[in-house]
Scaffold this active site. Structure first.
Site, short mmCIF file in Angstrom:
data_model
loop_
_atom_site.label_atom_id
_atom_site.label_comp_id
_atom_site.label_asym_id
_atom_site.label_seq_id
_atom_site.Cartn_x
_atom_site.Cartn_y
_atom_site.Cartn_z
N GLU A 1 18.51 15.13 0.96
CA GLU A 1 17.31 15.71 1.85
C GLU A 1 17.18 15.41 3.42
OE1 GLU A 1 13.30 14.10 -0.30
OE2 GLU A 1 13.30 16.11 -1.28
N ASP B 1 8.84 0.86 -7.02
CA ASP B 1 10.09 0.52 -6.88
C ASP B 1 10.53 -0.74 -7.57
OD1 ASP B 1 10.25 3.06 -5.56
OD2 ASP B 1 9.96 2.10 -3.80
N VAL C 1 3.81 -10.15 3.07
CA VAL C 1 3.83 -11.21 2.06
C VAL C 1 5.00 -11.96 2.31
CG1 VAL C 1 3.80 -11.52 -0.45
CG2 VAL C 1 2.38 -9.70 0.67
N ALA D 1 0.72 -1.35 0.05
CA ALA D 1 -0.14 -0.05 0.33
C ALA D 1 0.93 1.21 -0.09
CB ALA D 1 -1.16 -0.10 1.07
N GLY D 2 1.77 1.21 -0.95
CA GLY D 2 2.58 2.26 -1.02
C GLY D 2 2.13 3.24 -2.08
N TYR D 3 2.85 4.24 -2.82
CA TYR D 3 2.25 5.01 -3.52
C TYR D 3 1.60 4.46 -4.85
CZ TYR D 3 4.88 8.74 -1.33
OH TYR D 3 5.31 9.63 -0.48
#
Lengths: 404, 404
Positions: A170, A301, A81, A11-13
């Protein structure tokens, strides 16, 4: 007729974009949509450097998945998973086994230490919200201990950041703002603190406009951050890191905190699927499917896509992952309807690298920006992720509105 | 004629009370008042358990000494006292040497580990604001690491509190409120956390009314806190503590955090003065002077005074220390004027032991209190310390007004 099952892993981007777009396009009777994620929350992976530096709280960078899914249409399973069998079309997790008609693998990145000895064990990594939180607490604890101890070990106050790529820079930007606060909170003289960026490559932020890079380095150096460029880390120990400064020249830097922010790879489960991959990233077809597996989509990714203009892979960004999620949902809907799939072409709006909450560099719609303008755009980008996945409500609740 | 020098060591409850009362009673030409303290702030020693548990920030429990002293009348030196020569009338500090005509020793307490092996090294202590801050950060870091690690070491989430006296119980009370917050913040299931109070004596809160003690233990147990009473800690290791449960029966409790809150003593510098003492506490004369040294006053935790009603020493409390500071200032003024000194008799208004911010037990003006009434009185007591030393302005700024 049995409804087809669409199984989304992560449930990432990318994964959340897929799910929210599927639930918009499909009725409850069209398909069973199942989302599996390790945590019951989504976190903003592009904000993790702020949680790690302590400039945002962990709560600020995550939200409940149930806030954005329609539970009438999507079954959410909180599970990790454990294996993906693309031949038998079965996924195993610590909650059981899950079959599918269409699979979306959006499992995100893992850190890559390139086999450098000791890094796995002694360096911290900004890998997820829990890891970021541990980095914050680790730094706090080092400052607290230095402040208390009678024989002061100044190396406790040295923070090494491995990597001068996007994440490294960053994170350094946040540290530049956070260190003065830490000094005040923990009664530490500022001159005792060292923040050192160690990078193997001969440059900072490869791929970024050189003029902007120069600005970024200047701003970070003005905050006292040191750069050691072209000096690979060759070993990490409990006391710090050994870096290579020349042919036979090495230096050991003692440091209480080592954060490894150089290099990411796809999820290790990909390597066990039998699908051809490089560091767990799969060179996907143009419609986002895994070559040879027409029912398996790979996005985010774990997906590798070549930018034909530069002949180099697109970087694994949130922007591209969300666009892929969007397209992935559309293509699954097309397949369900027996229609042809579409080809994915990233719509690159730009890239902004923050240097703390009040400064940044970036190129947006082809225009170079620095300082507060770039910083403003960074917040627009961050809020846009919230808006695209969770709409106005989520943006109001979790958005970065400091500058608005 | 040279003005006499009054040298006050330590800016705790006793020292600051002395100084603020001296500056009220004396004109600028009457004496040179010099205050030496390790930090440029005073901290509320009776609130440290809250900073250690993380329910108050370190900033909330301290304030700048300059807020309460009149710099026209008092010279403040930030320095650590290194030696006291009561024969030569010279004090040495890391800022130099300091002579005096009248000396006030108000250096506060140190932790006492009674020679139990490993405690000095492996147990944390709520000794001062920096130590309290380290305890908070240590616990945070243990929770963060447990949450992140793949193979979870549940003993990270075990907190052992050594001692069921006043400090131990107040710290447990704060932990009882803080642990559920920590579980939420760090995604830790509450049932994984253990908080265990280990006490050598056969009772909790010796000296307190048994009915109130029963209430306190019941309230803490309801929050999941375990008690192991009559079981001395015999050794501390990096992994936890060994306790003695019977003649030849021992148990090792693994724990990520061990906080030693049993036993205090006076400041070690007292032992080097040649003045007769017990664990660095001096049985002072009734006018607060050290026997045989008419120019040396000793007040607060380094002073020992017998309660003739019970034939036991008065406990080292903030209440008594502030009353002593008051009287000490009066007696110095009397000596300067060639008048007789007065005898100190504590005015015991009562004692309240908090069990978190919303619960407490206490006896105030002879009346037993529990729950929110006792908790309210605790805050009155806490605010009173601020008021007596810093007046209304300081009370408004740093006071506990949550319940007001």
């Amino acid at each position: 007729m049995k409804r087809p099952t669409i199984l989304v892993l992560g449930a990432g981007y990318g994964g959340l974009s897929t799910v929210v777009n599927l639930q918009k396009s499909l009725g409850t009777d069209d398909a069973d949509i199942v989302l599996i994620n390790k945590n019951d929350y989504h976190y903003e992976a592009t904000w993790l450097h702020e949680a790690a530096a302590g400039t945002l709280t962990p709560e600020q960078v995550r939200y409940d998945i149930k806030r954005v899914i329609n539970e009438q249409k999507v079954k959410f399973i909180k599970a990790e998973v454990k294996g993906i069998d693309v031949k038998e079309k079965v996924v195993t997790s610590d909650a059981g086994t899950h079959t599918y008609d269409y699979l979306v693998i959006s499992l995100g990145f893992e850190g890559e230490t390139f086999g450098i000895p000791g890094l796995d064990k002694y360096a911290l990594s900004i890998a997820n919200v829990k890891a970021a939180r541990q980095i914050r607490d680790h730094i706090d604890y080092q400052f607290a201990t230095w402040s208390l101890e009678d024989e002061k070990d100044d190396s406790r106050l040295t923070i090494i950041v491995g990597g001068a790529g996007f994440t490294g820079i960053e994170f350094l930007g946040e540290l530049g703002n956070r260190v003065p606060e830490l000094c005040k909170e923990y009664d530490v003289p500022a001159e005792k603190v060292r923040v050192i960026c160690v990078e193997a490559a001969p440059m900072v932020l490869p791929g970024f406009d050189p003029e902007l890079v120069k600005y970024a380095v200047g701003q970070l150096e003005a905050k006292g951050i040191e750069f050691s460029i072209g000096t690979p880390v060759v070993e990490a120990t409990p006391e710090g890191v050994k870096i290579k400064k020349g042919e036979d020249e090495f230096e050991f830097i003692k440091a209480g905190t080592v954060v490894w922010a150089a290099g990411v790879r796809g999820n290790r489960l990909i390597e066990e699927t039998g699908i051809e991959n490089m560091r767990a990233r799969v060179k996907i077809d143009k419609d986002l499917r895994a070559p040879g597996y027409p029912d398996v989509f790979i996005i985010g990714d774990c997906a590798l896509m070549i930018n034909e203009e530069t002949n180099r892979p697109y970087p694994p960004t949130a922007q591209i992952a969300m666009q892929q999620g969007d397209m992935c949902a559309n293509n699954i809907v097309a397949l369900l309807k027996g229609q042809p799939t579409a080809q994915f072409v990233p719509d690159l709006k730009g890239s902004v690298c923050s240097l703390g909450h009040d400064d940044a560099i970036g190129v947006v719609y082809g225009k170079k920006l620095t300082g507060t303008k770039a910083s403003f755009m960074k917040k627009v980008v961050d809020n846009r992720s919230l808006f695209l996945i969770g709409g106005l409500g989520l943006t109001m609740k979790k958005g970065k509105f400091k500058f608005f």
